[in-house]
Design an enzyme around this catalytic site. Sequence first.
Site, short mmCIF file in Angstrom:
data_model
loop_
_atom_site.label_atom_id
_atom_site.label_comp_id
_atom_site.label_asym_id
_atom_site.label_seq_id
_atom_site.Cartn_x
_atom_site.Cartn_y
_atom_site.Cartn_z
N ASN A 80 -4.41 86.15 -6.28
CA ASN A 80 -3.01 86.19 -6.72
C ASN A 80 -2.06 85.58 -5.69
O ASN A 80 -1.85 86.15 -4.62
CB ASN A 80 -2.64 87.66 -6.97
CG ASN A 80 -1.28 87.83 -7.59
OD1 ASN A 80 -0.47 86.91 -7.60
ND2 ASN A 80 -1.01 89.01 -8.11
N GLU A 86 -6.70 93.44 -11.15
CA GLU A 86 -6.27 93.74 -12.51
C GLU A 86 -5.51 95.06 -12.57
O GLU A 86 -4.51 95.19 -13.28
CB GLU A 86 -7.48 93.79 -13.44
CG GLU A 86 -8.24 92.48 -13.57
CD GLU A 86 -9.25 92.26 -12.46
OE1 GLU A 86 -9.93 91.23 -12.46
OE2 GLU A 86 -9.36 93.14 -11.57
#
Length: 420
Positions: free
Chosen positions: A332, A60
């Site tokens: 990701n 994040e």
Amino acid sequence: MLKVYALASRAALPLAYRRVARKLAAHGTDPARIVERLGHPTQERADGPLLWLHAASVGESLSVLRLIAQLGQMHPGLNFLLTSGTATSAQMLATRLPPRCVHQFAPLDSPACVGRFLDHWRPDGGVFIESEMWPNMLRLAAARGVPLALLNARISDRSARGWARLGGTARHLLGLFAMIHTQDARTAAHLADLGAPDARQGANLKAMSGPLPCDAPALADLRADVADRPVWTAASTHPGEEEIALSAHKAVLAELPRALMILVPRHPDRAGAIAQMIGHAGLTYTRRSAGAGPEAGAQVYLADTLGELGLWYALAPVACVAGSFTPVGGHNPFEAAHAGAAVLHGPLYANFAESYAQMDAAGAARQVADAQDLGRAVRHLLATPADLGAMQDAARQFAAAQDDALEDLAATLCAALKLG
């Protein structure tokens, strides 16, 4: 309910602080910085307007850096404070912060800690990333007139059911946000049901985060070491996934005996156990942390360092993004795509469900079921340059297409928070 939570958080503070302080110390955090978790600042506030962005951990935190850079270009007088809660995130951010941006550990969600934090930093806006909805942080910031936004929001079906049981409390907290941007349609629907009808789906912030940093001289040295060997990366592996990667690599070696696998554990502190695992699998290896390179005789290169994932994605034309073979939720995939790697992934990727569906459809990524399927896919791509090149091109194009949404998101955020 919020009053009960505030009282409970006050009572739990001593125990909570001992726990987080012990964990930060165990990961080598500077002792002087641990008090940041109590809201005590260790840096001065810059003059002028300040935007506070809060993220939970590594993924994040890294996802928001490019947004900060974009906002900084749009508003040259704006300063930034990025908070997170883990030692690893602080280590990763140490050399990557954009101009006019500082990092602090987030205060524990106790009224005293949050109040102390807000007294010093006096943010002009607050941005919370993904699922970071701490009640005391939100209500105390809002009480001081700080406009708030929730970006890249993600909420699972299970979490939505939990929030639904809180009824009015959930509606109240969501109502504190001037803007809610979600990373998928499912989250937008959940938040609407919880009392946030203005929640809107947008591009995934992680898709817009750009390529990971890569040390060019180090990459050149590694390419010289690897030479013309077939090479692939198993990235961000969790317990149970190293066995899958090693089994797949054995299948690759049966057809491509000079092949090299770069094994990148998500948590490098597990490297000792993983090294033993490689030996027990009958494979030879070298370790990055020992200063070794991928020598010609090594079948596995254990990349047991922190902050070099961009290097491994750039080095290998095929990347298996792990966290997707065990119920972690996936990691990701855009980082690998930005580096031009063909992306493989397992079947468990709830955190990136829409992203992987789009990437798979575009030919930029491919799902594999298990070790056998992974070995077969890697072997085919490494042995078939035309298919590998087509998949790499699709990955690059898919990643590049995400950039267009960044400027729009930054402009929308500025308008919602009345910045500049």
